[in-house]
Scaffold this active site. Structure first.
Site, PDB file in Angstrom:
ATOM      1  N   GLU A 142     -17.367  79.871  87.223  1.00 40.97           N
ATOM      2  CA  GLU A 142     -18.566  79.199  87.032  1.00 40.97           C
ATOM      3  C   GLU A 142     -18.325  77.841  86.701  1.00 40.97           C
ATOM      4  OE1 GLU A 142     -21.278  82.721  85.187  1.00 40.97           O
ATOM      5  OE2 GLU A 142     -20.494  81.460  83.892  1.00 40.97           O
TER       6      GLU A 142
ATOM      7  N   CYS B  42     -13.671  83.661  72.459  1.00 36.69           N
ATOM      8  CA  CYS B  42     -14.029  83.070  73.957  1.00 36.69           C
ATOM      9  C   CYS B  42     -14.519  84.345  74.851  1.00 36.69           C
ATOM     10  CB  CYS B  42     -13.133  82.187  74.408  1.00 36.69           C
ATOM     11  SG  CYS B  42     -13.454  81.753  76.019  1.00 36.69           S
TER      12      CYS B  42
ATOM     13  N   CYS C 258     -18.623  70.230  84.150  1.00 37.32           N
ATOM     14  CA  CYS C 258     -17.571  71.170  83.440  1.00 37.32           C
ATOM     15  C   CYS C 258     -17.242  72.223  84.581  1.00 37.32           C
ATOM     16  CB  CYS C 258     -18.063  71.656  82.297  1.00 37.32           C
ATOM     17  SG  CYS C 258     -17.063  72.844  81.459  1.00 37.32           S
TER      18      CYS C 258
ATOM     19  N   CYS D  73      -9.096  84.147  82.236  1.00 36.56           N
ATOM     20  CA  CYS D  73      -8.177  83.243  81.353  1.00 36.56           C
ATOM     21  C   CYS D  73      -7.290  84.384  80.708  1.00 36.56           C
ATOM     22  CB  CYS D  73      -8.679  82.527  80.335  1.00 36.56           C
ATOM     23  SG  CYS D  73      -7.577  81.388  79.412  1.00 36.56           S
TER      24      CYS D  73
ATOM     25  N   CYS E 272     -20.251  76.272  75.909  1.00 33.94           N
ATOM     26  CA  CYS E 272     -18.832  76.529  76.128  1.00 33.94           C
ATOM     27  C   CYS E 272     -18.505  78.158  75.452  1.00 33.94           C
ATOM     28  CB  CYS E 272     -18.326  75.825  74.758  1.00 33.94           C
ATOM     29  SG  CYS E 272     -18.532  74.182  74.727  1.00 33.94           S
TER      30      CYS E 272
ATOM     31  N   CYS F  42      -8.250  84.116  73.517  1.00 33.76           N
ATOM     32  CA  CYS F  42      -8.811  83.357  72.296  1.00 33.76           C
ATOM     33  C   CYS F  42      -9.977  84.645  71.838  1.00 33.76           C
ATOM     34  CB  CYS F  42      -9.326  82.145  72.360  1.00 33.76           C
ATOM     35  SG  CYS F  42      -8.067  80.866  73.028  1.00 33.76           S
TER      36      CYS F  42
END
Ligand code: SAH
Length: 358
Positions: free
Chosen positions: A84, A111, A97, A104, A327, A108
């Site tokens: 995205e 996230c 962004c 990933c 975010c 974390c």
């Protein structure tokens, strides 16, 4: 492709030397979505480019626009991996962004992307293309890209060469022409990437997702801390500062009752020292995890404590929450697709093995 490669390809095809520049210009400045729109080129050449070197590799699966004007595009790579990219439209600037990886691996705990695991690294072309697509969407609205941040899905420094390659390509004044200082790479603290960036001639900005001022708490939130504890991370930041004389932008997510106590603000100020860093306090965006955002008065008190100890701090407002474009919210819905791709890849490897002679 950069200008050199486009030119070489077209020369290879027996085209006059200026055609390479025309094609490159149409893609990077003209922002054509398709070679068919590159009207400076003869029709036969457009057709050949179309079939042998198609301009777009990503499929834009879905576009959403939030109430505050934020645009989000969900893409799929040619081999089906989800990613995205987002364009934030502040009053006087437009920040895109983009993602450096599909998924990933750093996991974390707060996230959404981190909970997907890694699909794969994106290529230079796939990273740059996200910017070009968003730029053309903004152009349709009479706007242009002012800033680029590598803060979408993925850890940019785990895909260092492609990320820097995309920055260099987009920076080319003969092409897209975005200033290096208008670009920022954000890392979860992958030390080798910080060390390499310190030695790059290109002056892109560095942002560091810190989120905690000590190893114990940071390990809880960001498992990457086990590999690169704060002592090593801070040493890398100091070398980066010494080599580049540039400030580092620290991102600090404000998690209610987790990392937002006064004592931690003091610890953070001591860790960072009085200069060299600017702290952006970030509001937590809900992703279905147990975390909650700190209340505004807690954020204000935390910021005031940092400031009183000589650390400059600001508070980053969130954009695009209503379309899950904020975010850490990227590609939650791509997660199922990513798992499917990964297991398909495993099956085909297993299939090859099974079929191989004993
Ligand atoms: N891997 C890189 C870049 C991608 S994340 C990095 O860690 O910096 C971009 C930023 O969004 C990081 O600071 C990340 O910690 C933050 N983030 C992740 N999940 C979030 C959430 N739910 N709400 C707010 N920020 C989040």
């Amino acid at each position: 492709m950069d200008l050199k490669r486009v030119s070489l390809l077209l020369e290879d095809w027996g085209e006059p030397s200026y055609r390479g520049r025309q094609a490159y210009d149409a893609a990077t400045r003209g922002l054509v979505a398709d070679w068919g729109e590159a009207t400076a080129l003869p029709a036969s050449l457009r057709r050949r480019l179309q079939s042998e070197a198609p301009l777009r590799e990503l499929t834009a699966a879905e576009t959403q626009e939030s109430r505050d004007g934020t645009l989000k595009v969900r893409f799929a790579t040619a081999d089906g991996f989800p990613l995205e990219a987002v364009a934030m439209r502040h009053r006087n600037r437009r920040t895109v962004c983009v993602s450096s990886q599909s998924g990933c691996p750093l996991a974390c705990t707060f996230c959404a992307t981190g909970s997907m695991g890694l699909g794969r690294n994106l290529t230079i072309g796939e990273i740059a293309e996200q910017v070009l697509v968003l730029a053309s969407m903004l152009r349709d609205r009479g706007e242009r890209v002012n800033n680029l941040v590598m803060m979408g899905m993925g850890e940019p420094f785990l895909n260092y060469d492609a990320v820097l390659g995309a920055c260099r390509m987009l920076n080319d004044p003969a092409g897209f022409g975005l200033g290096a200082r208008q670009m920022a790479i954000s890392t979860a603290g992958w030390v080798p990437g910080i060390e390499r960036l310190a030695a790059e001639p290109i002056q892109v900005k560095l942002a560091l997702s810190l989120h905690a001022p000590n190893d114990r708490l940071r390990t809880e939130l960001m498992p990457v801390t086990k590999r690169y504890p704060l002592a090593r991370l801070m040493a890398a930041c100091r070398s980066y500062r010494a080599a580049t004389r540039r400030r580092i932008f620290v991102e600090y997510l404000m998690l209610d009752g987790v990392n937002d106590a006064d004592g931690l603000a003091v610890e953070l100020a001591d860790l960072l020292g009085r200069e060299g860093f600017h702290v952006n306090l970030i509001a937590y965006n809900p992703t279905g995890s147990p975390y909650r955002a700190s209340p505004p008065d807690r954020v204000a008190a935390f910021a005031a404590l940092l400031e009183s100890r000589g650390v400059s701090a600001s508070y980053r407002r969130s954009h695009g929450q209503d379309i899950d474009a904020a975010c850490g919210q990227l590609a939650v819905r791509g997660a199922a697709e990513l798992r499917r791709r990964r297991s398909q890849a495993r099956r085909s490897v297993a299939g090859t093995r099974a079929a191989a002679p004993r």
